[in-house]
Design a protein around this motif. Structure first.
Motif, PDB file in Angstrom:
ATOM      1  N   GLY A  56       0.796  -1.216   0.000  1.00  0.00           N
ATOM      2  CA  GLY A  56       0.000   0.000   0.000  1.00  0.00           C
ATOM      3  C   GLY A  56       0.829   1.267   0.000  1.00  0.00           C
ATOM      4  O   GLY A  56       0.342   2.331   0.399  1.00  0.00           O
ATOM      5  N   GLY A  57       2.062   1.171  -0.460  1.00  0.00           N
ATOM      6  CA  GLY A  57       2.917   2.345  -0.520  1.00  0.00           C
ATOM      7  C   GLY A  57       3.325   2.874   0.833  1.00  0.00           C
ATOM      8  O   GLY A  57       3.796   4.012   0.935  1.00  0.00           O
ATOM      9  N   SER A  58       3.194   2.057   1.875  1.00  0.00           N
ATOM     10  CA  SER A  58       3.533   2.537   3.213  1.00  0.00           C
ATOM     11  C   SER A  58       4.496   1.580   3.901  1.00  0.00           C
ATOM     12  O   SER A  58       5.693   1.596   3.627  1.00  0.00           O
ATOM     13  N   VAL A  59       3.956   0.704   4.726  1.00  0.00           N
ATOM     14  CA  VAL A  59       4.777  -0.204   5.524  1.00  0.00           C
ATOM     15  C   VAL A  59       5.589  -1.130   4.631  1.00  0.00           C
ATOM     16  O   VAL A  59       5.114  -1.604   3.602  1.00  0.00           O
ATOM     17  N   SER A  60       6.827  -1.371   5.053  1.00  0.00           N
ATOM     18  CA  SER A  60       7.689  -2.294   4.317  1.00  0.00           C
ATOM     19  C   SER A  60       8.186  -3.396   5.240  1.00  0.00           C
ATOM     20  O   SER A  60       8.405  -3.173   6.437  1.00  0.00           O
ATOM     21  N   THR A  61       8.354  -4.572   4.662  1.00  0.00           N
ATOM     22  CA  THR A  61       8.903  -5.703   5.399  1.00  0.00           C
ATOM     23  C   THR A  61      10.114  -6.242   4.661  1.00  0.00           C
ATOM     24  O   THR A  61      10.026  -6.514   3.453  1.00  0.00           O
ATOM     25  N   LEU A  62      11.210  -6.392   5.364  1.00  0.00           N
ATOM     26  CA  LEU A  62      12.412  -7.014   4.830  1.00  0.00           C
ATOM     27  C   LEU A  62      12.485  -8.422   5.398  1.00  0.00           C
ATOM     28  O   LEU A  62      12.438  -8.604   6.618  1.00  0.00           O
ATOM     29  N   THR A  63      12.563  -9.406   4.526  1.00  0.00           N
ATOM     30  CA  THR A  63      12.600 -10.804   4.952  1.00  0.00           C
ATOM     31  C   THR A  63      13.948 -11.410   4.616  1.00  0.00           C
ATOM     32  O   THR A  63      14.443 -11.237   3.492  1.00  0.00           O
ATOM     33  N   ILE A  64      14.518 -12.076   5.581  1.00  0.00           N
ATOM     34  CA  ILE A  64      15.759 -12.815   5.352  1.00  0.00           C
ATOM     35  C   ILE A  64      15.455 -14.284   5.616  1.00  0.00           C
ATOM     36  O   ILE A  64      15.070 -14.662   6.731  1.00  0.00           O
ATOM     37  N   GLN A  65      15.617 -15.100   4.594  1.00  0.00           N
ATOM     38  CA  GLN A  65      15.349 -16.530   4.737  1.00  0.00           C
ATOM     39  C   GLN A  65      16.645 -17.276   5.049  1.00  0.00           C
ATOM     40  O   GLN A  65      17.739 -16.849   4.645  1.00  0.00           O
ATOM     41  N   ARG A  66      16.496 -18.344   5.800  1.00  0.00           N
ATOM     42  CA  ARG A  66      17.649 -19.230   6.103  1.00  0.00           C
ATOM     43  C   ARG A  66      18.842 -18.389   6.564  1.00  0.00           C
ATOM     44  O   ARG A  66      19.916 -18.416   5.980  1.00  0.00           O
ATOM     45  N   THR A  67      18.647 -17.648   7.635  1.00  0.00           N
ATOM     46  CA  THR A  67      19.662 -16.700   8.088  1.00  0.00           C
ATOM     47  C   THR A  67      21.011 -17.366   8.321  1.00  0.00           C
ATOM     48  O   THR A  67      21.104 -18.535   8.739  1.00  0.00           O
ATOM     49  N   GLN A  68      22.045 -16.586   8.045  1.00  0.00           N
ATOM     50  CA  GLN A  68      23.429 -17.004   8.267  1.00  0.00           C
ATOM     51  C   GLN A  68      24.062 -16.052   9.278  1.00  0.00           C
ATOM     52  O   GLN A  68      23.585 -14.931   9.476  1.00  0.00           O
ATOM     53  N   GLN A  69      25.146 -16.471   9.894  1.00  0.00           N
ATOM     54  CA  GLN A  69      25.792 -15.637  10.905  1.00  0.00           C
ATOM     55  C   GLN A  69      26.272 -14.313  10.312  1.00  0.00           C
ATOM     56  O   GLN A  69      26.234 -13.280  10.992  1.00  0.00           O
ATOM     57  N   GLU A  70      26.660 -14.332   9.044  1.00  0.00           N
ATOM     58  CA  GLU A  70      27.127 -13.094   8.430  1.00  0.00           C
ATOM     59  C   GLU A  70      26.008 -12.093   8.171  1.00  0.00           C
ATOM     60  O   GLU A  70      26.270 -10.955   7.770  1.00  0.00           O
ATOM     61  N   ASP A  71      24.756 -12.514   8.382  1.00  0.00           N
ATOM     62  CA  ASP A  71      23.628 -11.586   8.252  1.00  0.00           C
ATOM     63  C   ASP A  71      23.501 -10.710   9.496  1.00  0.00           C
ATOM     64  O   ASP A  71      22.738  -9.732   9.489  1.00  0.00           O
ATOM     65  N   SER A  72      24.223 -11.027  10.554  1.00  0.00           N
ATOM     66  CA  SER A  72      24.158 -10.235  11.783  1.00  0.00           C
ATOM     67  C   SER A  72      24.613  -8.813  11.493  1.00  0.00           C
ATOM     68  O   SER A  72      25.707  -8.589  10.974  1.00  0.00           O
ATOM     69  N   ALA A  73      23.770  -7.853  11.811  1.00  0.00           N
ATOM     70  CA  ALA A  73      24.038  -6.445  11.505  1.00  0.00           C
ATOM     71  C   ALA A  73      22.879  -5.622  12.036  1.00  0.00           C
ATOM     72  O   ALA A  73      21.898  -6.152  12.557  1.00  0.00           O
ATOM     73  N   VAL A  74      22.988  -4.317  11.857  1.00  0.00           N
ATOM     74  CA  VAL A  74      21.855  -3.428  12.114  1.00  0.00           C
ATOM     75  C   VAL A  74      21.210  -3.131  10.768  1.00  0.00           C
ATOM     76  O   VAL A  74      21.889  -2.736   9.818  1.00  0.00           O
ATOM     77  N   TYR A  75      19.915  -3.324  10.694  1.00  0.00           N
ATOM     78  CA  TYR A  75      19.175  -3.057   9.466  1.00  0.00           C
ATOM     79  C   TYR A  75      18.406  -1.758   9.663  1.00  0.00           C
ATOM     80  O   TYR A  75      17.564  -1.640  10.558  1.00  0.00           O
ATOM     81  N   LEU A  76      18.728  -0.788   8.819  1.00  0.00           N
ATOM     82  CA  LEU A  76      18.151   0.549   8.925  1.00  0.00           C
ATOM     83  C   LEU A  76      17.187   0.809   7.767  1.00  0.00           C
ATOM     84  O   LEU A  76      17.454   0.423   6.632  1.00  0.00           O
ATOM     85  N   CYS A  77      16.125   1.480   8.092  1.00  0.00           N
ATOM     86  CA  CYS A  77      15.140   1.887   7.104  1.00  0.00           C
ATOM     87  C   CYS A  77      15.100   3.413   7.082  1.00  0.00           C
ATOM     88  O   CYS A  77      15.259   4.058   8.132  1.00  0.00           O
ATOM     89  N   ALA A  78      14.931   3.992   5.919  1.00  0.00           N
ATOM     90  CA  ALA A  78      14.814   5.447   5.787  1.00  0.00           C
ATOM     91  C   ALA A  78      13.705   5.769   4.807  1.00  0.00           C
ATOM     92  O   ALA A  78      13.477   5.026   3.844  1.00  0.00           O
ATOM     93  N   SER A  79      13.034   6.886   5.036  1.00  0.00           N
ATOM     94  CA  SER A  79      12.040   7.333   4.066  1.00  0.00           C
ATOM     95  C   SER A  79      12.331   8.771   3.669  1.00  0.00           C
ATOM     96  O   SER A  79      12.955   9.534   4.424  1.00  0.00           O
ATOM     97  N   THR A  80      11.921   9.129   2.462  1.00  0.00           N
ATOM     98  CA  THR A  80      12.116  10.479   1.949  1.00  0.00           C
ATOM     99  C   THR A  80      10.873  10.915   1.185  1.00  0.00           C
ATOM    100  O   THR A  80      10.072  10.089   0.759  1.00  0.00           O
ATOM    101  N   LEU A  81      10.781  12.218   0.987  1.00  0.00           N
ATOM    102  CA  LEU A  81       9.649  12.763   0.229  1.00  0.00           C
ATOM    103  C   LEU A  81       9.745  12.403  -1.240  1.00  0.00           C
ATOM    104  O   LEU A  81       8.741  12.321  -1.934  1.00  0.00           O
ATOM    105  N   GLY A  82      10.989  12.231  -1.724  1.00  0.00           N
ATOM    106  CA  GLY A  82      11.147  11.987  -3.145  1.00  0.00           C
ATOM    107  C   GLY A  82      12.360  11.151  -3.429  1.00  0.00           C
ATOM    108  O   GLY A  82      12.516  10.072  -2.890  1.00  0.00           O
ATOM    109  N   GLY A  83      13.270  11.669  -4.248  1.00  0.00           N
ATOM    110  CA  GLY A  83      14.425  10.897  -4.657  1.00  0.00           C
ATOM    111  C   GLY A  83      15.583  11.010  -3.698  1.00  0.00           C
ATOM    112  O   GLY A  83      15.465  11.492  -2.576  1.00  0.00           O
ATOM    113  N   ALA A  84      16.749  10.545  -4.171  1.00  0.00           N
ATOM    114  CA  ALA A  84      17.927  10.438  -3.309  1.00  0.00           C
ATOM    115  C   ALA A  84      18.419  11.798  -2.834  1.00  0.00           C
ATOM    116  O   ALA A  84      19.109  11.876  -1.813  1.00  0.00           O
ATOM    117  N   GLU A  85      18.092  12.879  -3.543  1.00  0.00           N
ATOM    118  CA  GLU A  85      18.609  14.180  -3.141  1.00  0.00           C
ATOM    119  C   GLU A  85      17.877  14.742  -1.925  1.00  0.00           C
ATOM    120  O   GLU A  85      18.325  15.692  -1.302  1.00  0.00           O
TER     121      GLU A  85
END
Lengths: 114, 110
Positions: free
Chosen positions: A71-100
């Motif tokens: 619905g253009g709003s909530v996002s879900t990031l899925t990691i299947q069959r996790t590995q130890q190297e997947d350990s990290a901080v996962y950050l989400c960001a939103s903006t009004l438009g493009g990368a600028e």
């Protein structure tokens, strides 16, 4: 208004399990980014959503990673069959438009794969 | 991949000292952003520089964009303990691409 929120704030899982990370962007922001940050270093781009356009998945490290934005709003990031190297901080960001535009970040989800 | 290298990677200084952080690339960016991240939080935008050679000041922080728009620097005057954090530069290329630097972890000792 409310900022970007992410849940859970911390996640500990066993190797091989699947995990889902959630991001609630700022209302009205059309663009949403997922990043991965290891050991307090720089941010690694994972995926980008902009409105109804097809997402830019070029940063996903393997086919175990996927993301959707409903619905253009909530996002879900899925990691299947996790590995130890997947350990990290996962950050989400939103903006009004493009990368600028200013990226407004959530506090992140700290994932630890045992 | 458009790599942005930051130096130094780690910096520990006494309160009151000056410091400069560098962000370098071989790629040209349309603009460059600087963020600061504190432990347990997401990065927060400090400034965006757009024009080659541009200098922006934010209180004790001075940001400069290189003439060729490939590099940038952040200078902090009279550092305070509140300046402690991870400083990240990020280059904008195209409409959708933002490339983050490797980060500089600053510790200001009282």
């Amino acid at each position: 208004g409310a900022g970007v929120s992410q849940s859970p704030s911390n996640k500990v899982t066993e190797k091989g399990k699947d995990v889902e990370l959630r991001c609630d962007p700022i209302s009205g922001h059309t663009a949403l980014y997922w990043y991965r940050q290891s050991l307090g270093q720089g941010l690694e781009f994972l995926i980008y959503f902009q409105g109804n356009s097809a997402p830019d998945k070029s940063g996903l490290p393997s086919d175990r990673f996927s993301a959707e934005r409903t619905g253009g709003s909530v996002s879900t990031l899925t990691i299947q069959r996790t590995q130890q190297e997947d350990s990290a901080v996962y950050l989400c960001a939103s903006t009004l438009g493009g990368a600028e535009e200013t990226q407004y970040f959530g506090p992140g989800t700290r994932l630890l794969v045992l | 991949t458009q790599l942005l290298e930051q130096s130094p990677q780690f910096l520990s200084i006494q309160e009151g000292e000056n410091l400069t952080v560098y962000c370098n690339s071989s790629s040209v960016f349309s603009s460059l952003q600087w963020y600061r991240q504190e432990p347990g939080e997401g990065p927060v935008l400090l400034v965006t520089v757009v024009t080659g050679g541009e200098v922006k000041k934010l209180k004790r922080l001075t940001f400069q964009f290189g003439d060729a728009r490939k590099d940038s620097s952040l200078h902090i005057t009279a550092a305070q303990t509140g300046d402690t954090g991870l400083y990240l530069c990020a280059g904008v290329s195209g409409a959708n691409n933002l490339f983050f630097g490797t980060g500089t972890r600053l510790t200001v000792i009282p």
